[in-house]
Design a protein around this motif. Sequence first.
Motif, mmCIF file in Angstrom:
data_model
loop_
_atom_site.group_PDB
_atom_site.id
_atom_site.type_symbol
_atom_site.label_atom_id
_atom_site.label_comp_id
_atom_site.label_asym_id
_atom_site.label_seq_id
_atom_site.Cartn_x
_atom_site.Cartn_y
_atom_site.Cartn_z
ATOM 1 N N ASP A 1 -6.671 -0.421 -7.123
ATOM 2 C CA ASP A 1 -7.151 -1.275 -6.032
ATOM 3 C C ASP A 1 -6.349 -1.036 -4.758
ATOM 4 N N GLU A 2 -6.982 -1.311 -3.615
ATOM 5 C CA GLU A 2 -6.293 -1.145 -2.335
ATOM 6 C C GLU A 2 -5.030 -1.996 -2.240
ATOM 7 N N GLY A 3 -5.019 -3.154 -2.936
ATOM 8 C CA GLY A 3 -3.835 -4.014 -2.901
ATOM 9 C C GLY A 3 -2.588 -3.333 -3.414
ATOM 10 N N PHE A 4 -2.749 -2.324 -4.267
ATOM 11 C CA PHE A 4 -1.608 -1.557 -4.778
ATOM 12 C C PHE A 4 -1.281 -0.369 -3.882
ATOM 13 N N GLN A 5 -2.169 -0.054 -2.947
ATOM 14 C CA GLN A 5 -2.000 1.142 -2.125
ATOM 15 C C GLN A 5 -1.510 0.854 -0.716
ATOM 16 N N ARG A 6 -1.779 -0.351 -0.219
ATOM 17 C CA ARG A 6 -1.387 -0.690 1.150
ATOM 18 C C ARG A 6 0.123 -0.896 1.239
ATOM 19 N N PRO A 7 0.800 -0.236 2.182
ATOM 20 C CA PRO A 7 2.247 -0.434 2.338
ATOM 21 C C PRO A 7 2.597 -1.898 2.589
ATOM 22 N N PHE A 8 3.626 -2.371 1.886
ATOM 23 C CA PHE A 8 4.084 -3.746 2.037
ATOM 24 C C PHE A 8 5.391 -3.748 2.824
ATOM 25 N N ALA A 9 5.376 -4.397 4.001
ATOM 26 C CA ALA A 9 6.586 -4.513 4.824
ATOM 27 C C ALA A 9 7.369 -5.738 4.356
ATOM 28 N N ALA A 10 8.580 -5.511 3.883
ATOM 29 C CA ALA A 10 9.381 -6.597 3.315
ATOM 30 C C ALA A 10 10.084 -7.396 4.415
ATOM 31 N N THR A 11 9.296 -8.121 5.204
ATOM 32 C CA THR A 11 9.860 -9.029 6.201
ATOM 33 C C THR A 11 9.988 -10.423 5.584
ATOM 34 N N HIS A 12 10.753 -11.286 6.224
ATOM 35 C CA HIS A 12 10.892 -12.652 5.719
ATOM 36 C C HIS A 12 9.548 -13.369 5.711
ATOM 37 N N GLU A 13 8.743 -13.130 6.731
ATOM 38 C CA GLU A 13 7.430 -13.774 6.816
ATOM 39 C C GLU A 13 6.513 -13.314 5.692
ATOM 40 N N ASN A 14 6.477 -12.002 5.446
ATOM 41 C CA ASN A 14 5.598 -11.469 4.405
ATOM 42 C C ASN A 14 6.043 -11.888 3.006
ATOM 43 N N MET A 15 7.349 -11.937 2.785
ATOM 44 C CA MET A 15 7.841 -12.352 1.476
ATOM 45 C C MET A 15 7.505 -13.815 1.209
ATOM 46 N N ALA A 16 7.641 -14.655 2.217
ATOM 47 C CA ALA A 16 7.352 -16.085 2.043
ATOM 48 C C ALA A 16 5.863 -16.342 1.853
ATOM 49 N N ALA A 17 5.023 -15.432 2.328
ATOM 50 C CA ALA A 17 3.574 -15.642 2.277
ATOM 51 C C ALA A 17 2.933 -15.127 0.988
#
Length: 457
Positions: free
Chosen positions: A358-374
């Motif tokens: 799935d695309e959810g496994f392929q899209r780069p994840f930026a480990a920012t505080h906002e993204n981690m909390a969300a």
Amino acid sequence: MPKRQKNNAEVSPKGSLETLSQREVQQLREAGSGSLYPLFRKCALAILNTGAQSDNAKTILEAYADFEVRIHQQDRGIRLSLHNAPADAFVDGQMIASTREMLFSALRDIVYTQSERDNRQVDLQSSAGITDYVFHLLRNARAMRAGVEPKLVVCWGGHSISTQEYKYSKKVGHELGLRGLDICTGCGPGVMKGPMKGATISHAKQRNRDARYLGLTEPGIITAEAPNPIVNELVILPDIEKRLEAFVRLGHGIIVFPGGVGTAEELLYLLGILCHPDNSELPFPLILTAPKTARQWLVQIHQFIGETLGEAAQKRYQIIEDNPAEVARQMAAGLIKVKNFRRERSDAFHFNWLLKIDEGFQRPFAATHENMAALHLQSDLPLHELAANLRRVFSGIVAGNVKENGIRLIEQHGPYQIRGEQRIMQPLDALLRQFIEAGRMKLPGALPYQPCWQPVD
């Protein structure tokens, strides 16, 4: 910190980039002075720093702040000029051969990655387009062997492991090599080196001169975990998601040894994919193994998978304790099933096109505080989506532990805050704290580990 010894040198390609077009030479020269230069400099420094007992990218970069690498054009290609390079990369003034090969592999991958991204025909907005992009990167690196029957075994595990765990990974690698199987790892120290080292002896016993020791990494990881010298094929993918997809598309089976958050991230990535309904019948041998001294790790990770993803995920792997020969036998048997399945479906041996990601496994994840909390950590999610979000949690913690940008974010803003349902958060926090207690977050000799996350109900 003791003063580091440094060398100046000039080196020409070996193993990659021996023959270049004029356009390729121009691309490389531009890379030496343009926006790609900082990235190549970091990767080059990591490769030249092979063997260093540090997994902190920030520390390594600061220790060699005056390191420079310049690219020069010559009649038939290029030449690198190195200034203030780590002295351990040289013997009597000559660069070690494996180091030189990996140095030019890094240059090859970084320039080609950028060239492909600039190509208007590359589609990074769809799942199929991303997979095609990964295929092109691997093909350019000559990582695929068309027509060769399935025998590439991926080994995942930690860099911060005990002596007993390292010796066990070597024994498993030795058994794999006796059966003619090749090794692919993340190319660093610890479990990423042990199976390769064990396999070198057994491949020599079997007079196998074409053994492969393939290392897959990405810029944020290689700067923290320099490649081990056994790697004879190095490929640098542009981000962690492309690297993980390369593992599961190239590899025919995977063995997971004891490790920390990085190993948990890899395992959750694969389980999330294998639990997708479209992959229910696809054979993919997956074995979790450890010596008796690390039995508790097997218990902890199996329990965590059961409490978060359930029995369906647990059924996708085998657990084999303290039996290297049985691990190799089961893997070899699993590879026969892979071969037969791909023949029946007319799928390639060298690249697993049938695997649904799935695309959810392929899209780069930026480990920012906002993204981690969300991140959404709730039990009402489909199994493969929950696995994807748990994978992102561990990816963020890896970034906060060893990646330069992640370390700086933690220094500036404090620990990441992770929110979720208590049924998910409780086993997650318990597993992470067990990793700390077992010393799986840092290399031996490092300062006491300070968590880069906080669980929030």
